[in-house]
Structures are given as structure tokens and as C-alpha cells.
Design a protein around this motif. Structure first.
Motif: not given
Length: 394
Positions: A180-188, A331-339
Motif C-alpha cells: 500500500e501507499t504510505l501516508a507517513n513515509p520515513f524515507g528509504p 507494532r508500527t508507526k507506519l500508516k497507509t493513506i486509508s489509515g
């Protein structure tokens, strides 16, 4: 520690050509009668200044003893840094090849140079015979306790034997990318993959903590006279024998398309209720100014149990491979654009006979979810990295 008067002819790799070092390759075995040394050069800290006191523009050249003695130029070269620094970050993979018959007298020679003056800033010589074939070493190479080079090194032979008492020779894991596309990318993002022999115990002692802190098991090797004991490999390890990917991009939906190969001799093919494959996702980070480097807190983890049920399902197919779709990153801080929670795809297979080049990754071409190999351009990663950290070093 001062600069070295020795100079070399090699040029640093141009940035526009850096992507060829990041192209997806699946080869874990060397050609017949040869050995390949794969070196993931992470970065360095505490490099010496130039003779005039200014910071260098560092790059790394990898050579074998034969190449050095014959004054042959090496193609195993990194790019230079964007700006002068004593703590460069590369995250570049290079490879060296040597004849199997020459392994006993060959060294891997890693030299850090200044691209402007061609002065050698530090050199590390690793005897190839000290490296156990197919074991992933993660090194902190230190010269007189000062300049430190960080690199992950694997010696690859032309075949992998099946050891007595092991039903299978190896376990191979192929990792695709984030679905999925990430809403809050942290870079590579970089992935550390390990097979945990006792996941229940590992979960209680490591994963149940409020803050995860695993990283790589760095081995400090002191130069110019490294001890053979620094390269010793224990037969078992409660934290497994982790392998690391190259940085995956683009940042909004990282792709790795990479393969990890684990030896049966380490118990990774003995499927049981305690065993699990653990994937850890880390942001690409800069080298510190003077202190030691390592990966710190992961942005998330994924877990695949390697139990008897998984084994039976894997062995029921004609290719002894199991495709895992939409494995969640927990256990992630990553979220998709749909939440929602991001997921990845991967496949697992066991190799039962003595492994040779033709046996590896045949299932990848027939996978129903690997549409094509995506070669991301390393220049994107370096540009992003430079913009994020510009002005960070004082």
C-alpha cells in the motif's frame, strides 16, 4: 591518525551509475570453481581529515590481494558523498570474485579514500579464509581504535552442502515490497530478516519490551592485526543470524525484491512450534559523528511462524514454496493513506538437496504476485538522504 601517502587510480562511482549496485539480484552462489564476496558498505565514522585539516569527500574501493598485487583497477567502488564529511553513509553493495583455489591467500581489502586528493584515509584487510561460507557477518572494522568502517559481508561458494542430520539444505525467503501507499513515509527502508529458533522466549525477552531495540549483532574487528577469533561463528544463536537488505524505495511504497538464504546447519529448516521468521523494518540513518553506529528502533515488525502446519502446506506443492500475501507490519508507526496497517508479500521455500546455482529462486519467476523486478534508482535514495540531513554535521 593521519592520512596515508598512498594514492590510487580508481574513480568514485558516478551518482548516475549508482543504481547498478542496487539492481535486484537473487544469486546466492558463486560460479563453479569461484567464490564471491558480497559487501554491503554501510558507512564510516571518525575518518581523518585531509592534510590541510579540511573534511574529505570519502568513497570506498574493494579489492582482492591479487588485484592489488597486479595493480588491477577494481569495479567494486562506491560513489562519493554529497559533501565533505568524516562520517559518510553509503549503503552500497559491491562484489568481489576470486578462484576457489586462491582463497587461502586472498584478502578482501577495503580502502576508504578522499575523492579529491586520492589519499587513502583507512585500509582494512580481511582474510577470506577467516569467513565461514554463507554466514552473514556484520562488522565494525576499526583501525587503531579510531576510524571505523561498517560493512555486512558474506562469502558465497559455488555450492551449499547438506549437513548430516539436516532434512533440508537451506531455507530461502523472497521479500517483495509494501503493498500500500504510505501516508507517513520515513524515507528509504531497510529490512533485517532473521530466523528465531525459540520465538516464545525471544518474544518474552525482547519483543514484549515497550521499546524495541534489536539492530545488527556487530562484530568489532581490530586492525591492522585482526584475530581469527573475531570471525568465529557459534553453532546456535537465540537471536538468529540476521541478514540485511539494501534500502528500499520509493519512500511512499518501498520495494526490495530481495532474497535471503539461510543454511540448514543453523537449524532454520527444522520447522517446529517455537520457530519463526522475523522481519524488522528500519529507516535509513546517517552515521554518527564519532560514536559507534547501528540500527536502532525498528518502525515495525512482521512475523511468520515456521511451524509444522506451515511446513506441511509448503511441502504439499510441486515447488515446495509457500506464498504469503498481505503479511501485516505490526507494532508500527507506519500508516497507509486509508489509515490502515501496511502489509508486505513474501514467499518461502526449502531446498533439500545439495544447492547449486540452478536450484535457487526458480519459484520467483512463477509467483502469482511478483509481476516484475522493480529496479529503483539509488540516486533517489541519495538525493532524499542529502536533503533530509543537509547541514546536520557540524
Amino acid at each position: 591518525m593521519g592520512w596515508n601517502k598512498k594514492r590510487v587510480a580508481e574513480e568514485p562511482l558516478p551518482l548516475e551509475e549508482a543504481s547498478r549496485h542496487s539492481e535486484t539480484t537473487f544469486g546466492h552462489l558463486a560460479p563453479a570453481q569461484k567464490e564471491v564476496i558480497t559487501i554491503n558498505i554501510h558507512g564510516a565514522v571518525n575518518l581523518p581529515a585531509r592534510k590541510d585539516g579540511s573534511k574529505p569527500l570519502p568513497f570506498v574501493i574493494a579489492k582482492t590481494t591479487s588485484q592489488e598485487e597486479k595493480h588491477l583497477e577494481s569495479a567494486a567502488v562506491t560513489s562519493t558523498t554529497w559533501e565533505p564529511t568524516k562520517s559518510p553513509t553509503w549503503e552500497t553493495t559491491v562484489k568481489l570474485e576470486t578462484q576457489t583455489s586462491d582463497v587461502g591467500r586472498e584478502d578482501v581489502i577495503l580502502s576508504v579514500l578522499d575523492s579529491k586528493t586520492r589519499d587513502v584515509l583507512a585500509t582494512y584487510r580481511i582474510p577470506i579464509k577467516y569467513l565461514r561460507p554463507f554466514h552473514p557477518y556484520h562488522f565494525e572494522l576499526t583501525m587503531h581504535g579510531l576510524a571505523k568502517l561498517y560493512a555486512s559481508v558474506t562469502r558465497e561458494s559455488s555450492f551449499m552442502p547438506r549437513y548430516i542430520g539436516c532434512t533440508h539444505t537451506a531455507l530461502e525467503v523472497f521479500l517483495g515490497g509494501v503493498n500500500e501507499t504510505l501516508a507517513n513515509p520515513f524515507g528509504p527502508l531497510m529490512v533485517v530478516a532473521r530466523v528465531i529458533p525459540n520465538y516464545k522466549e525471544f518474544k518474552e525477552t525482547t519483543l514484549n519490551k515497550d521499546t524495541l531495540s534489536m539492530g545488527l549483532p556487530l562484530r568489532t574487528v581490530n586492525f591492522p592485526n585482526p584475530s581469527v577469533l573475531s570471525f568465529d561463528v557459534p553453532r546456535t544463536n537465540v537471536q538468529g543470524y540476521p541478514q540485511i537488505s539494501k534500502p528500499g524505495g520509493p519512500a511512499k511504497q518501498p520495494e526490495w525484491n530481495t532474497s535471503f538464504l539461510y543454511q540448514g546447519r543453523n537449524g532454520c529448516t527444522q520447522f517446529n512450534d517455537n520457530m519463526a521468521l522475523l522481519l524488522e523494518y528500519y529507516p535509513m540513518t546517517t552515521m554518527p559523528a564519532k560514536d559507534s553506529w547501528n540500527l536502532t528502533e525498528p518502525l515495525g515488525i512482521s512475523v511468520v511462524p515456521l511451524n509444522n502446519r506451515i511446513y506441511r502446506k509448503m511441502m504439499s506443492g510441486s515447488k515446495t514454496a509457500l506464498h504469503v500475501k498481505k503479511l501485516p507490519i505490526k507494532r508500527t508507526k507506519l500508516k497507509t493513506i486509508s489509515g490502515g496497517t501496511p502489509t508486505v508479500n513474501l514467499s518461502i521455500q526449502v531446498l533439500s538437496s545439495e544447492v547449486r546455482s540452478s536450484d535457487i529462486h526458480t519459484h520467483h519467476q512463477t509467483s502469482d504476485w511478483v509481476d516484475s523486478q522493480i529496479h529503483y534508482d539509488l540516486s533517489f535514495i541519495l538525493v532524499w538522504f542529502f536533503l533530509q540531513n543537509k547541514g546536520g554535521e557540524k
